[in-house]
Design a protein around this motif. Sequence first.
Motif, PDB file in Angstrom:
ATOM      1  N   ARG A  17     -14.768 -45.317 -16.079  1.00 43.79           N
ATOM      2  CA  ARG A  17     -14.569 -44.697 -14.756  1.00 43.79           C
ATOM      3  C   ARG A  17     -13.328 -43.803 -14.755  1.00 43.79           C
ATOM      4  O   ARG A  17     -13.332 -42.734 -14.162  1.00 43.79           O
ATOM      5  CB  ARG A  17     -14.455 -45.759 -13.664  1.00 43.79           C
ATOM      6  CG  ARG A  17     -15.746 -46.478 -13.306  1.00 43.79           C
ATOM      7  CD  ARG A  17     -16.920 -45.556 -13.049  1.00 43.79           C
ATOM      8  NE  ARG A  17     -16.640 -44.537 -12.034  1.00 43.79           N
ATOM      9  CZ  ARG A  17     -17.388 -43.452 -11.822  1.00 43.79           C
ATOM     10  NH1 ARG A  17     -18.453 -43.213 -12.565  1.00 43.79           N
ATOM     11  NH2 ARG A  17     -17.060 -42.590 -10.900  1.00 43.79           N
ATOM     12  N   ALA A  28     -14.179 -40.584 -16.596  1.00 48.61           N
ATOM     13  CA  ALA A  28     -15.015 -39.697 -15.778  1.00 48.61           C
ATOM     14  C   ALA A  28     -14.147 -38.972 -14.745  1.00 48.61           C
ATOM     15  O   ALA A  28     -14.294 -37.771 -14.516  1.00 48.61           O
ATOM     16  CB  ALA A  28     -16.119 -40.504 -15.078  1.00 48.61           C
ATOM     17  N   ARG A  63     -13.281 -30.704  -9.981  1.00 46.65           N
ATOM     18  CA  ARG A  63     -12.955 -30.872  -8.557  1.00 46.65           C
ATOM     19  C   ARG A  63     -11.963 -29.799  -8.105  1.00 46.65           C
ATOM     20  O   ARG A  63     -12.118 -29.201  -7.044  1.00 46.65           O
ATOM     21  CB  ARG A  63     -12.395 -32.283  -8.304  1.00 46.65           C
ATOM     22  CG  ARG A  63     -13.409 -33.399  -8.610  1.00 46.65           C
ATOM     23  CD  ARG A  63     -12.917 -34.776  -8.150  1.00 46.65           C
ATOM     24  NE  ARG A  63     -11.665 -35.172  -8.769  1.00 46.65           N
ATOM     25  CZ  ARG A  63     -11.550 -35.785  -9.954  1.00 46.65           C
ATOM     26  NH1 ARG A  63     -12.634 -36.085 -10.657  1.00 46.65           N
ATOM     27  NH2 ARG A  63     -10.374 -36.111 -10.437  1.00 46.65           N
ATOM     28  N   LEU A 108     -18.933 -38.265  -7.192  1.00 41.77           N
ATOM     29  CA  LEU A 108     -20.127 -39.048  -6.873  1.00 41.77           C
ATOM     30  C   LEU A 108     -21.342 -38.180  -6.538  1.00 41.77           C
ATOM     31  O   LEU A 108     -22.460 -38.451  -6.984  1.00 41.77           O
ATOM     32  CB  LEU A 108     -19.779 -39.977  -5.705  1.00 41.77           C
ATOM     33  CG  LEU A 108     -20.716 -41.096  -5.318  1.00 41.77           C
ATOM     34  CD1 LEU A 108     -21.205 -41.870  -6.521  1.00 41.77           C
ATOM     35  CD2 LEU A 108     -19.978 -42.020  -4.360  1.00 41.77           C
ATOM     36  N   ARG A 133     -11.966 -41.662   0.696  1.00 39.96           N
ATOM     37  CA  ARG A 133     -12.681 -42.058  -0.512  1.00 39.96           C
ATOM     38  C   ARG A 133     -11.778 -41.915  -1.739  1.00 39.96           C
ATOM     39  O   ARG A 133     -11.770 -42.764  -2.612  1.00 39.96           O
ATOM     40  CB  ARG A 133     -13.942 -41.193  -0.688  1.00 39.96           C
ATOM     41  CG  ARG A 133     -14.922 -41.783  -1.686  1.00 39.96           C
ATOM     42  CD  ARG A 133     -15.746 -40.749  -2.432  1.00 39.96           C
ATOM     43  NE  ARG A 133     -16.520 -39.865  -1.577  1.00 39.96           N
ATOM     44  CZ  ARG A 133     -17.337 -38.933  -2.058  1.00 39.96           C
ATOM     45  NH1 ARG A 133     -17.518 -38.813  -3.365  1.00 39.96           N
ATOM     46  NH2 ARG A 133     -17.979 -38.135  -1.245  1.00 39.96           N
ATOM     47  N   HIS A 162     -20.994 -40.957 -15.166  1.00 40.37           N
ATOM     48  CA  HIS A 162     -19.794 -40.366 -15.764  1.00 40.37           C
ATOM     49  C   HIS A 162     -19.442 -38.995 -15.179  1.00 40.37           C
ATOM     50  O   HIS A 162     -18.636 -38.271 -15.750  1.00 40.37           O
ATOM     51  CB  HIS A 162     -19.988 -40.230 -17.279  1.00 40.37           C
ATOM     52  CG  HIS A 162     -20.317 -41.527 -17.958  1.00 40.37           C
ATOM     53  ND1 HIS A 162     -19.343 -42.445 -18.308  1.00 40.37           N
ATOM     54  CD2 HIS A 162     -21.492 -42.089 -18.307  1.00 40.37           C
ATOM     55  CE1 HIS A 162     -19.929 -43.510 -18.860  1.00 40.37           C
ATOM     56  NE2 HIS A 162     -21.231 -43.322 -18.879  1.00 40.37           N
ATOM     57  N   ALA A 163     -20.069 -38.633 -14.060  1.00 38.48           N
ATOM     58  CA  ALA A 163     -19.862 -37.294 -13.512  1.00 38.48           C
ATOM     59  C   ALA A 163     -18.494 -37.181 -12.826  1.00 38.48           C
ATOM     60  O   ALA A 163     -17.875 -38.190 -12.502  1.00 38.48           O
ATOM     61  CB  ALA A 163     -20.986 -36.964 -12.534  1.00 38.48           C
ATOM     62  N   PRO A 164     -18.033 -35.936 -12.608  1.00 46.42           N
ATOM     63  CA  PRO A 164     -16.704 -35.711 -12.025  1.00 46.42           C
ATOM     64  C   PRO A 164     -16.563 -36.200 -10.588  1.00 46.42           C
ATOM     65  O   PRO A 164     -15.456 -36.454 -10.117  1.00 46.42           O
ATOM     66  CB  PRO A 164     -16.540 -34.192 -12.045  1.00 46.42           C
ATOM     67  CG  PRO A 164     -17.567 -33.684 -12.974  1.00 46.42           C
ATOM     68  CD  PRO A 164     -18.674 -34.672 -13.000  1.00 46.42           C
ATOM     69  N   GLY A 167     -13.058 -35.047 -14.991  1.00 45.84           N
ATOM     70  CA  GLY A 167     -13.648 -34.254 -13.918  1.00 45.84           C
ATOM     71  C   GLY A 167     -12.620 -33.546 -13.049  1.00 45.84           C
ATOM     72  O   GLY A 167     -12.995 -32.797 -12.143  1.00 45.84           O
TER      73      GLY A 167
END
Lengths: 255, 330
Positions: B301, B304, B312, A37, B109, A33-35, B308
């Motif tokens: 997903r 997350a 970032r 990878l 990605r 669940h992290a921001p 996040g």
Amino acid sequence: MSGLSKSVLYDFCLRMGDNTLILGHRVSEWCGHAPVLEEDIALANTALDLIGQTQFWLGLAADVQGEGKSADDLAFLRDAWDFRNGLLCELPNGDFGQTLMRQYLFDEWHWAMLTALQNSSEKRVSDIADKAVKEASYHLERSRDTVIGLGDGTAESHDRMQAALDYLYPYVGEFFEADTVDEAAAKEGIAPVLESLREGYDAAIKATMDAATLRLPDSRFAHKGGRNGRMHTEHLGHLLTNMQWLQRAYPGASW
Amino acid sequence: MYAQMVKSTGEGLKSREDMSPEEAAFQDKIDADIKIEPKDWMPEGYRKTLIRQIGQHAHSEIVGQLPEGNWITRAPTLERKAILLAKVQDEAGHGLYLYCAAETLGVSRDDLTEQLLDGRMKYSSIFNYPTLNWADMGAVGWLVDGAAIMNQVPLQRTSFGPYSRAMIRICKEESFHQRQGYDIMMKMAQGSEAQKRMAQDALNRLWFPSLMMFGPSDADSVHSVQSMAWKIKMDSNDELRQRFVDQTVPQAEYLGLTVPDESLKWNDEKGGYDFSEPDWDEFFDVIKGNGPCNVDRLAARNKAWDDGAWVREGLLAHAEKRAARKTAAE
Ligand SMILES: [Fe+2]
Ligand SMILES: [Fe+2]
Ligand SMILES: [Fe+2]
């Protein structure tokens, strides 16, 4: 070893091992669940290191106790009042910023503590510290960089990190307040005098918070009750409910 | 396998006469087992098919963290918790290698991630099934990693260099995962009545979904023919499935567990087991988004990723500030 020394060493190992167990558990809650990878990988790695250290500390605690128990028995079959971790470790993850701020405040202490324990008069303690300090210095480098990066990032990330610091800072003091166990451990040369670590710690977190453009709270008020088990937070019971469930539901099973 | 039903973009296999000189030279290299590297010329269809396949594989590693992550906080011993953490960490690492391999084909990605999050790209159907008891951690390693290995071992010889090298790294770790999974199953199958029941329940639920990992029969698929000519698919789905069943059934017997298939029978003539096909209607439902966990997995997903965003952005802003300060100081 005298009965008194045994009980001091046992309590000391529980304090070290419960910190790593409970914090490792908290960090492991992030899995998937992290921001980003890379953070998933790093958080799993941190949790893994902490659980590995727990096996050493609780394994030694069980040996010292001499009742034929294992590290797993201590981890999975004690109730909240027998846990000896600092309250900081059991606080909820919150957002990613709160998790990394908690980690940084812990890592800075943990690294200093393990460094001192490398000179412990008790060989089994210095052996564990030798292994663990390398991991702790890596954790510290990473959590410090992240705190600085997010503190000195965007306005939003700055505010979130400041909020995390304000919330968590009152849980720092507990790690430096010695009780009779700590005094006895210091007297026997097992562990350092806790207060002696504070000056270096304060200087380190001041430098980090400056670089992060964050402001350390003025108040040095400290919540306590985790390290002696007198009064944990409400959060610990829920964590244990989850962690201990299989062992409690199926007693005696081998996994 | 983690890439299911990847459509190649070619219209089917071209005959030699229809190939341009470039295409013919490209096919010659592949036939001679010379690796294709990112800067080499390649047909657009090869590039696009590989992006889909590697991307789907990468997404599967990432989403695959969730069903196992579901048990990390409830692992019954410190050692099991450490092993499971290490495994899930490996899977995230596999995702990373694979995204890097895909990036050499000119897709970022972040772009692939967006396509996963809005449902344009898929991940393996298996991760849309729930993990309901501790034996599932054994069964996932044993069956799911086992099926993945079946597919990925041949892919170590795939024609695209970066993909092949990623597979070589990944396969080493996957076989470790499979052994750990089987080890959990052993403990459970030899344990208390309750543990045996967990083990059988896990096998009952995960057997057919594991067979589905290889995808439906592709005997007549034009896509598969093209992909096999390009050596980005090495064996047919049915061949891999047969190999998996033949390997796994004796392992189940050794555990004292019953494979939930009444038609399962050794066939001396073909030297393999006869077995029932999975319910392909169920498979297509899962692919369409109607599996037991599709909605939850994608929501997790997306959450997350969305939660996040500030992290970032914050780290990026900091990196830019630092770079600016460095330039100013020079
Ligand atoms: Fe993997
Ligand atoms: Fe996997
Ligand atoms: Fe795996």
